[in-house]
Design a protein around this motif. Structure first.
Motif, short mmCIF file in Angstrom:
data_model
loop_
_atom_site.label_atom_id
_atom_site.label_comp_id
_atom_site.label_asym_id
_atom_site.label_seq_id
_atom_site.Cartn_x
_atom_site.Cartn_y
_atom_site.Cartn_z
N ASP A 57 0.84 -1.20 0.00
CA ASP A 57 0.00 0.00 0.00
C ASP A 57 0.88 1.25 0.00
O ASP A 57 1.87 1.32 0.73
CB ASP A 57 -0.92 0.03 1.22
N ALA A 58 0.49 2.24 -0.81
CA ALA A 58 1.28 3.46 -0.97
C ALA A 58 1.56 4.16 0.35
O ALA A 58 2.67 4.67 0.57
CB ALA A 58 0.58 4.41 -1.94
N GLU A 59 0.59 4.17 1.26
CA GLU A 59 0.78 4.91 2.51
C GLU A 59 1.75 4.24 3.48
O GLU A 59 2.14 4.85 4.48
CB GLU A 59 -0.56 5.20 3.22
N VAL A 60 2.17 3.01 3.21
CA VAL A 60 3.13 2.34 4.09
C VAL A 60 4.44 1.97 3.38
O VAL A 60 5.33 1.39 4.00
CB VAL A 60 2.53 1.07 4.75
N THR A 61 4.56 2.32 2.11
CA THR A 61 5.73 1.92 1.34
C THR A 61 7.05 2.36 1.98
O THR A 61 7.95 1.56 2.20
CB THR A 61 5.66 2.45 -0.10
N GLU A 62 7.18 3.65 2.28
CA GLU A 62 8.42 4.16 2.85
C GLU A 62 8.71 3.51 4.21
O GLU A 62 9.84 3.08 4.48
CB GLU A 62 8.36 5.67 3.01
N GLU A 63 7.69 3.43 5.05
CA GLU A 63 7.86 2.82 6.37
C GLU A 63 8.26 1.35 6.25
O GLU A 63 9.14 0.87 6.98
CB GLU A 63 6.54 2.94 7.14
N TYR A 64 7.66 0.64 5.32
CA TYR A 64 7.99 -0.78 5.10
C TYR A 64 9.46 -0.95 4.73
O TYR A 64 10.18 -1.73 5.34
CB TYR A 64 7.09 -1.37 4.02
N TRP A 65 9.91 -0.20 3.73
CA TRP A 65 11.30 -0.34 3.28
C TRP A 65 12.29 0.14 4.32
O TRP A 65 13.36 -0.44 4.47
CB TRP A 65 11.51 0.36 1.94
N ARG A 66 11.95 1.17 5.07
CA ARG A 66 12.87 1.71 6.07
C ARG A 66 12.89 0.87 7.35
O ARG A 66 13.94 0.46 7.83
CB ARG A 66 12.46 3.15 6.41
N ASP A 67 11.69 0.59 7.90
CA ASP A 67 11.61 -0.04 9.22
C ASP A 67 11.59 -1.56 9.20
O ASP A 67 12.09 -2.19 10.12
CB ASP A 67 10.37 0.47 9.98
N ILE A 68 11.00 -2.14 8.19
CA ILE A 68 10.91 -3.60 8.13
C ILE A 68 12.09 -4.19 7.38
O ILE A 68 12.78 -5.07 7.87
CB ILE A 68 9.59 -4.06 7.47
#
Length: 97
Positions: free
Chosen positions: A80-91
């Motif tokens: 999902d677009a709203e979690v893309t950055e968080e996913y790649w950075r934090d996960i």
């Protein structure tokens, strides 16, 4: 969370997205749907959609990105677009460009 629809096959449509939990913690909400636990009675699924009965595998996303139960599946996992950055950075521990 990693959300995979298991109702039609063992390798169904899958995505990474933000879910919310009910106040009691007994259900998960995502994309206008409500999921409840199968409490260990599911085969390759751990939740079901309360309206349709469709079965899903819902879990935290993996750091190595191998979220699908069957690694041989080459089907894409949407993020999902709203979690893309968080996913790649934090996960995944990588920054997207």
């Amino acid at each position: 969370m990693y959300i995979e629809n298991k109702s039609s096959s063992l390798n169904g449509p899958a995505r990474i997205g933000r879910v919310t939990f009910s106040k009691t913690g007994k259900s998960i909400n995502y994309g206008g749907r409500t999921f409840q636990s199968l409490k260990g009675s599911g085969f390759k699924a751990n939740f079901f959609d309360v309206e349709t009965g469709e079965r899903f595998w819902i879990s935290g996303p993996r750091k190595d990105g191998k979220d699908r139960l069957y690694a041989e599946s080459s089907a894409p996992v949407e993020i999902d677009a709203e979690v893309t950055e968080e996913y790649w950075r934090d996960i995944r521990g990588k920054l997207s460009d």
